[in-house]
Structure formats: C-alpha cells, structure tokens
Design a protein around this motif. Structure first.
Motif, mmCIF file in Angstrom:
data_model
loop_
_atom_site.group_PDB
_atom_site.id
_atom_site.type_symbol
_atom_site.label_atom_id
_atom_site.label_comp_id
_atom_site.label_asym_id
_atom_site.label_seq_id
_atom_site.Cartn_x
_atom_site.Cartn_y
_atom_site.Cartn_z
ATOM 1 N N ILE A 70 0.611 -1.281 0.057
ATOM 2 C CA ILE A 70 0.307 -0.001 0.239
ATOM 3 C C ILE A 70 1.001 1.586 -0.091
ATOM 4 O O ILE A 70 2.082 0.790 0.635
ATOM 5 N N SER A 71 0.201 1.925 -0.409
ATOM 6 C CA SER A 71 1.256 3.115 -0.877
ATOM 7 C C SER A 71 -0.172 4.697 -0.842
ATOM 8 O O SER A 71 -0.619 4.648 -1.253
ATOM 9 N N THR A 72 1.176 5.690 -0.605
ATOM 10 C CA THR A 72 -0.004 7.341 -1.334
ATOM 11 C C THR A 72 1.226 7.960 -2.265
ATOM 12 O O THR A 72 1.965 7.779 -1.983
ATOM 13 N N ASP A 73 0.281 8.661 -2.980
ATOM 14 C CA ASP A 73 0.935 9.821 -4.223
ATOM 15 C C ASP A 73 -0.383 11.100 -3.307
ATOM 16 O O ASP A 73 -0.738 11.344 -3.945
ATOM 17 N N ASN A 74 0.699 11.982 -2.539
ATOM 18 C CA ASN A 74 0.078 13.059 -1.957
ATOM 19 C C ASN A 74 -0.170 13.739 -3.340
ATOM 20 O O ASN A 74 -0.861 14.682 -3.317
ATOM 21 N N ALA A 75 0.824 14.405 -3.740
ATOM 22 C CA ALA A 75 -0.072 14.818 -5.382
ATOM 23 C C ALA A 75 -1.093 14.693 -6.924
ATOM 24 O O ALA A 75 -1.608 15.147 -6.699
ATOM 25 N N LYS A 76 -1.208 13.137 -6.221
ATOM 26 C CA LYS A 76 -2.324 12.457 -6.903
ATOM 27 C C LYS A 76 -3.256 12.199 -5.637
ATOM 28 O O LYS A 76 -4.799 12.015 -6.297
ATOM 29 N N ASN A 77 -3.327 12.512 -4.067
ATOM 30 C CA ASN A 77 -4.562 12.750 -3.635
ATOM 31 C C ASN A 77 -4.968 10.878 -3.903
ATOM 32 O O ASN A 77 -6.136 10.949 -4.436
ATOM 33 N N THR A 78 -4.098 10.099 -3.704
ATOM 34 C CA THR A 78 -4.624 8.758 -3.972
ATOM 35 C C THR A 78 -3.877 7.319 -3.483
ATOM 36 O O THR A 78 -2.466 7.833 -3.385
ATOM 37 N N VAL A 79 -4.558 6.718 -2.966
ATOM 38 C CA VAL A 79 -3.761 5.272 -2.306
ATOM 39 C C VAL A 79 -3.512 4.110 -3.351
ATOM 40 O O VAL A 79 -4.564 4.093 -3.825
ATOM 41 N N TYR A 80 -3.087 3.567 -3.730
ATOM 42 C CA TYR A 80 -2.787 2.459 -4.379
ATOM 43 C C TYR A 80 -2.429 1.347 -3.288
ATOM 44 O O TYR A 80 -2.040 1.332 -2.019
ATOM 45 N N LEU A 81 -2.603 0.166 -4.188
ATOM 46 C CA LEU A 81 -2.255 -1.458 -3.672
ATOM 47 C C LEU A 81 -1.699 -1.823 -5.061
ATOM 48 O O LEU A 81 -3.078 -2.619 -5.919
ATOM 49 N N GLN A 82 -1.059 -2.234 -4.563
ATOM 50 C CA GLN A 82 -0.255 -3.163 -5.737
ATOM 51 C C GLN A 82 0.337 -4.582 -4.807
ATOM 52 O O GLN A 82 0.378 -4.927 -3.753
ATOM 53 N N MET A 83 -0.789 -4.585 -5.966
ATOM 54 C CA MET A 83 -0.758 -6.433 -5.547
ATOM 55 C C MET A 83 -0.006 -7.586 -6.623
ATOM 56 O O MET A 83 -0.395 -7.521 -7.698
ATOM 57 N N ASN A 84 0.590 -8.277 -6.413
ATOM 58 C CA ASN A 84 1.680 -9.159 -6.545
ATOM 59 C C ASN A 84 1.050 -10.726 -6.486
ATOM 60 O O ASN A 84 0.503 -11.524 -5.756
ATOM 61 N N SER A 85 2.025 -11.453 -6.966
ATOM 62 C CA SER A 85 1.912 -12.937 -6.899
ATOM 63 C C SER A 85 0.282 -13.137 -6.682
ATOM 64 O O SER A 85 -0.027 -14.128 -5.567
ATOM 65 N N LEU A 86 -0.645 -12.721 -7.280
ATOM 66 C CA LEU A 86 -1.747 -12.625 -6.721
ATOM 67 C C LEU A 86 -2.577 -14.716 -6.781
ATOM 68 O O LEU A 86 -2.116 -15.039 -8.139
ATOM 69 N N LYS A 87 -3.586 -14.600 -6.155
ATOM 70 C CA LYS A 87 -4.342 -15.741 -6.293
ATOM 71 C C LYS A 87 -5.829 -16.556 -6.470
ATOM 72 O O LYS A 87 -6.355 -15.078 -5.842
ATOM 73 N N PRO A 88 -6.003 -17.054 -6.522
ATOM 74 C CA PRO A 88 -7.401 -17.825 -6.686
ATOM 75 C C PRO A 88 -8.756 -16.878 -5.954
ATOM 76 O O PRO A 88 -9.226 -16.472 -5.746
ATOM 77 N N GLU A 89 -7.989 -16.832 -3.934
ATOM 78 C CA GLU A 89 -8.698 -16.738 -3.165
ATOM 79 C C GLU A 89 -8.761 -14.717 -3.089
ATOM 80 O O GLU A 89 -9.301 -14.786 -1.955
ATOM 81 N N ASP A 90 -7.624 -14.920 -3.722
ATOM 82 C CA ASP A 90 -7.538 -13.469 -3.455
ATOM 83 C C ASP A 90 -8.657 -12.058 -4.807
ATOM 84 O O ASP A 90 -9.012 -11.049 -4.301
ATOM 85 N N SER A 91 -9.986 -13.247 -5.125
ATOM 86 C CA SER A 91 -10.657 -12.783 -6.279
ATOM 87 C C SER A 91 -12.133 -11.700 -5.189
ATOM 88 O O SER A 91 -11.992 -12.879 -4.174
ATOM 89 N N ALA A 92 -12.296 -10.605 -5.940
ATOM 90 C CA ALA A 92 -13.324 -10.027 -4.179
ATOM 91 C C ALA A 92 -13.164 -9.021 -4.507
ATOM 92 O O ALA A 92 -12.700 -8.427 -5.992
#
Length: 129
Positions: A70-92
């Motif tokens: 998880i990270s934030t770009d204050n200039a863009k007023n946006t929070v990100y969630l980078q998701m790697n090594s995704l698994k089927p159980e991450d589906s949602a």
C-alpha cells in the motif's frame, strides 16, 4: 464529506499483478488513514491493508503480507494497492475507506472504517486461469 473512488480491478491469471487506485476528493488524504477491504462472493468484508497518511505507517493482514504493498501519492491525492503473486482466493470486490487510528505513539491505522457501511462501488478483481 469524504469521497473515495476505487479503480484498477480486472481479470488476471494466478501469479499475476494488478495495481488498484483509490482517488480521494473533497478532502486531503494526508489527514486520514485509508484502508483497503475486500468482499468475496457470499462473504463478509475483510481487511486487507491500511496506511496512516500522517506518518506513513502501514499494516497488512497475514493473508497478503509480502505480496501486497500500500502506498500514497499525495500530489495525486490517491492511495494505491500493488498486488503481486495473486491467488484465486484474492478474487473479490475491493473497497477503500477512511479508517480509524490508534491513540498510541506513533498512531497506527486499524482495519475498522470510520463510518459503518461507508462502502463505495468497489473494483472487481478476478484471479483465474
């Protein structure tokens, strides 16, 4: 009124990556802690990760630790969630909301929304081959 809008979901194969975005409007992210939650089919909302934008402290649930960032770009007023090594159980459907912070030093975010039932539209993530 706090307004947050999620985007970036999609269909990805197991082991793949996605980056979700949570764009804030009407307020400054730096004053709040933001959390990502998800809700799988037929399940309750569960916490994923949160960030205290006042001090940059983060928290990850055990199921995603080491794979999600998880990270934030204050200039863009946006929070990100980078998701790697995704698994089927991450589906949602993934949601971002403002969350509470502890009273300790330093204050930490906790996986509990400031407002109950404040879920937005969310963004759908499907992990499937």
């Amino acid at each position: 009124q706090l307004h947050l809008e999620e985007s970036g979901g999609g269909l990805v194969q197991p082991g793949g990556s996605l980056q979700l975005s949570c764009a804030a409007s009407g307020f400054t992210l730096g004053d709040y802690a933001i959390g990502w939650f998800r809700q799988g089919a037929g399940k309750e909302h569960e916490g994923v990760s949160c960030i205290n934008n006042e001090n940059g402290m983060t928290h990850y649930e055990a199921s995603v630790k080491g794979r999600f960032t998880i990270s934030t770009d204050n200039a863009k007023n946006t929070v990100y969630l980078q998701m790697n090594s995704l698994k089927p159980e991450d589906s949602a459907t993934y949601y971002c909301v403002a969350v509470l912070m502890t009273a300790g030093i330093p204050p930490m975010c906790v996986m509990r929304p400031i407002e109950e039932n404040s879920w937005g539209r969310g963004t759908q993530v499907t992990v499937s081959s």
